[in-house]
Write an enzyme that holds these catalytic residues in place. Sequence first.
Site, PDB file in Angstrom:
ATOM      1  N   ASP A  48      29.801 -17.655  -7.596  1.00 19.25           N
ATOM      2  CA  ASP A  48      29.541 -16.213  -7.808  1.00 19.25           C
ATOM      3  C   ASP A  48      30.553 -15.313  -7.100  1.00 19.25           C
ATOM      4  O   ASP A  48      30.225 -14.166  -6.777  1.00 19.25           O
ATOM      5  CB  ASP A  48      28.155 -15.798  -7.274  1.00 19.25           C
ATOM      6  CG  ASP A  48      27.017 -16.085  -8.221  1.00 19.25           C
ATOM      7  OD1 ASP A  48      27.255 -16.620  -9.304  1.00 19.25           O
ATOM      8  OD2 ASP A  48      25.872 -15.749  -7.857  1.00 19.25           O
ATOM      9  N   CYS A  69      26.551 -19.872 -13.788  1.00 19.25           N
ATOM     10  CA  CYS A  69      26.916 -21.083 -13.037  1.00 19.25           C
ATOM     11  C   CYS A  69      26.992 -22.355 -13.879  1.00 19.25           C
ATOM     12  O   CYS A  69      28.043 -22.991 -13.954  1.00 19.25           O
ATOM     13  CB  CYS A  69      25.930 -21.348 -11.907  1.00 19.25           C
ATOM     14  SG  CYS A  69      25.817 -20.026 -10.706  1.00 19.25           S
TER      15      CYS A  69
END
Length: 536
Positions: free
Chosen positions: A40, A75
């Site tokens: 992230d 992700c």
Amino acid sequence: MDPHSSPCTLWTCLLVWGISLGHVEGASRKPNIVLILTDDQDVSLGGMTPLKKTKELIADHGITFSNAYVVSALCCPSRSSILTGRYPHNHRVVNNTIAGNCSSKAWQKTQEPNAFPVLLNSIGYQTFFAGKYLNQYGAEEAGGISHVPPGWSYWYALEKNAKYYNYTLSNNGRAQHHGENYSLDYLTDVLSNVSLDFLNYKSNNEPFFMMIATPAPHSPWTAAPQYQKSFSNVSAPRTSNFNVHGKDKHWLIRQAKTPMSNTSIQYLDNAFRRRWQTLLSVDDLIEKLLKNLETRGELNNTFIFFTSDNGYHTGQFSLPIDKRQLYEFDIKVPLLVRGPGIKPNQISKSLVANVDLAPTILDIAGYNLNKTQIDGMSFLPILNNSPNVTWRTDILVEYQGEGLNVSDPSCPSMGPGVTQCFPDCVCEDAYNNTYACVRTIAAAYDLQYCEFDDTEVFVEVYNLTADSNQLTNIAKTIDQEILQKMNRRLMMLQSCSGPSCRTPGVFDPRFRFDPRMMFMAQGPQDQQKIFKVTQT
Ligand SMILES: *[C@@H]1O[C@H](CO)[C@@H](O)[C@H](O)[C@H]1NC(C)=O
Ligand SMILES: *[C@@H]1O[C@H](CO)[C@@H](O)[C@H](O)[C@H]1NC(C)=O
Ligand SMILES: *[C@@H]1O[C@H](CO)[C@@H](O)[C@H](O)[C@H]1NC(C)=O
Ligand SMILES: *[C@@H]1O[C@H](CO)[C@@H](O)[C@H](O)[C@H]1NC(C)=O
Ligand SMILES: *[C@@H]1O[C@H](CO)[C@@H](O)[C@H](O)[C@H]1NC(C)=O
Ligand SMILES: *[C@@H]1O[C@H](CO)[C@@H](O)[C@H](O)[C@H]1NC(C)=O
Ligand SMILES: *[C@@H]1O[C@H](CO)[C@@H](O)[C@H](O)[C@H]1NC(C)=O
Ligand SMILES: *[C@@H]1O[C@H](CO)[C@@H](O)[C@H](O)[C@H]1NC(C)=O
Ligand SMILES: *[C@@H]1O[C@H](CO)[C@@H](O)[C@H](O)[C@H]1NC(C)=O
Ligand SMILES: *[C@@H]1O[C@H](CO)[C@@H](O)[C@H](O)[C@H]1NC(C)=O
Ligand SMILES: *[C@@H]1O[C@H](CO)[C@@H](O)[C@H](O)[C@H]1NC(C)=O
Ligand SMILES: *[C@@H]1O[C@H](CO)[C@@H](O)[C@H](O)[C@H]1NC(C)=O
């Protein structure tokens, strides 16, 4: 020949081994490769700022890619693209759940056996993994932590999603539980220590590949004790799209409350600081690792890649915190590379994507890419500064919206959505936040063309040359011919596989229109889309 009979006598075997060992230790030995993957970490909102040592140790000694993207800003799909070098429509991992193929049995059966570490291992690389693998790794339905994916010689993988304390690692298939004592358990430091241990015990006769995937700077943003007061005067940057209503964007962006409440702004500023604090331990990890390689005399024969699985936003278009969206802040990532033959202090504007990491790494290792099903392309010629490299001009970005199985009161009349409360609740995702984009960077064009798979077949188009913060959707005003070209290119890429994903884009001088490709790419639904889009 009898497979059990030795092809040489003891004496000639020793001779052969002696010669080959001498050869391995000589100058022609294959390079080592290290891939450091953060979780992230944006690049558009200053995500590299805390990593001062990393910049000095990797970027100043190598190349920084200023146009590096992920093909899906979430992700598990992104990590699956890194491992396979394939777009999500080919690896079939669509979200972070097992039903969406994240570390699922189907992934283990169809994709994991062809992931690039398996291929590296097959040509003699020792392979080492430490950190977060795929969000559902270790889940019971996915075989638990005793499942060690093929191709890895050493395996220290986090069970499930990012954590800093109180987690379980699969230590080569056996559970290793960790509590909350900083000096024993802080995950970023544990990854640092197991990586240095590996350098001690690895064999010196074969090259190695290491993948180190940190939890930082993913939530819950738990900094090491010594960094919990860092950046106390820092706030999320007030970019020109911060706290701005995306009035001409698709419905999910339009519903975000603007202006955000002060409590939401305080929350996102705090998140922003804490994200940076967690990155300081990543900076320490990288320094220790590179110093250790240097001391061993191996740094000059090692390629180091540093990147992230997706970007992040803090307040852009009034979305407090998350990723998943099509805008630069979510799809653009840092990418730094140093290694033998790479000149120091370079910046490349070439358009590269996470699907290119696998082919680039395999290319460095000397693996024949023709034998793979990879969609991405090797950017080794760019690293090597090869003369006259003709590079691609576009990539595909695709995202399938996530929902929850309950109707959420915070996404009023929008049905299932992913809601985040800070403490005001904002809908950040829904099933029909499903889109695909062509991101083009060519000599005279810096454009993004996106289509939503929703009832409106909504289209967003940005001219990044004029509007780098994507404030104005020009779908209705752009030259219709350009719009149609990008629409066709998008449909072609959405069904591409292997070499067809690498064909020249519509703004590439090498582009040749192939009508056969069009008809192969288009079902009746796509025909309808072309019609709708060109009528907007
Ligand atoms: C999961 O992967 C398998 C194997 O590729 C595929 O058949 C299945 O359709 C995928 N599931 C989803 C939800 O895409
Ligand atoms: C770790 O787990 C313990 C015991 O369940 C709990 O008290 C503690 O708050 C947890 N710490 C963190 C940082 O999650
Ligand atoms: C944490 O671990 C260290 C090293 O084992 C030990 O010295 C220390 O007492 C532990 N701290 C706590 C609070 O348990
Ligand atoms: C990492 O290793 C160092 C040096 O041995 C030690 O001081 C530190 O406590 C270790 N950290 C973790 C989290 O294991
Ligand atoms: C925060 O403080 C540091 C050190 O005093 C200073 O260099 C920096 O400019 C400050 N940043 C902001 C955003 O005020
Ligand atoms: C929110 O913050 C702004 C700027 O700091 C301030 O002017 C305003 O009064 C605050 N509003 C509330 C409701 O606290
Ligand atoms: C790499 O560094 C080692 C140790 O400093 C040195 O012996 C070797 O010659 C160097 N190799 C190259 C290719 O520069
Ligand atoms: C891979 O395929 C291309 C195109 O067919 C060919 O030109 C190239 O020589 C092949 N490379 C290897 C290493 O086989
Ligand atoms: C690269 O391009 C230049 C100028 O167009 C040309 O003179 C040269 O031969 C080319 N080099 C290679 C290796 O193709
Ligand atoms: C993930 O994808 C699968 C397959 O499309 C779907 O069934 C599931 O609802 C999705 N999960 C979420 C949280 O959106
Ligand atoms: C998106 O989905 C929600 C319900 O999940 C629905 O209310 C809304 O109309 C849909 N919007 C579009 C543009 O498809
Ligand atoms: C994008 O913006 C630039 C700068 O304003 C302009 O020159 C160019 O024509 C625009 N491109 C398109 C396709 O609209």
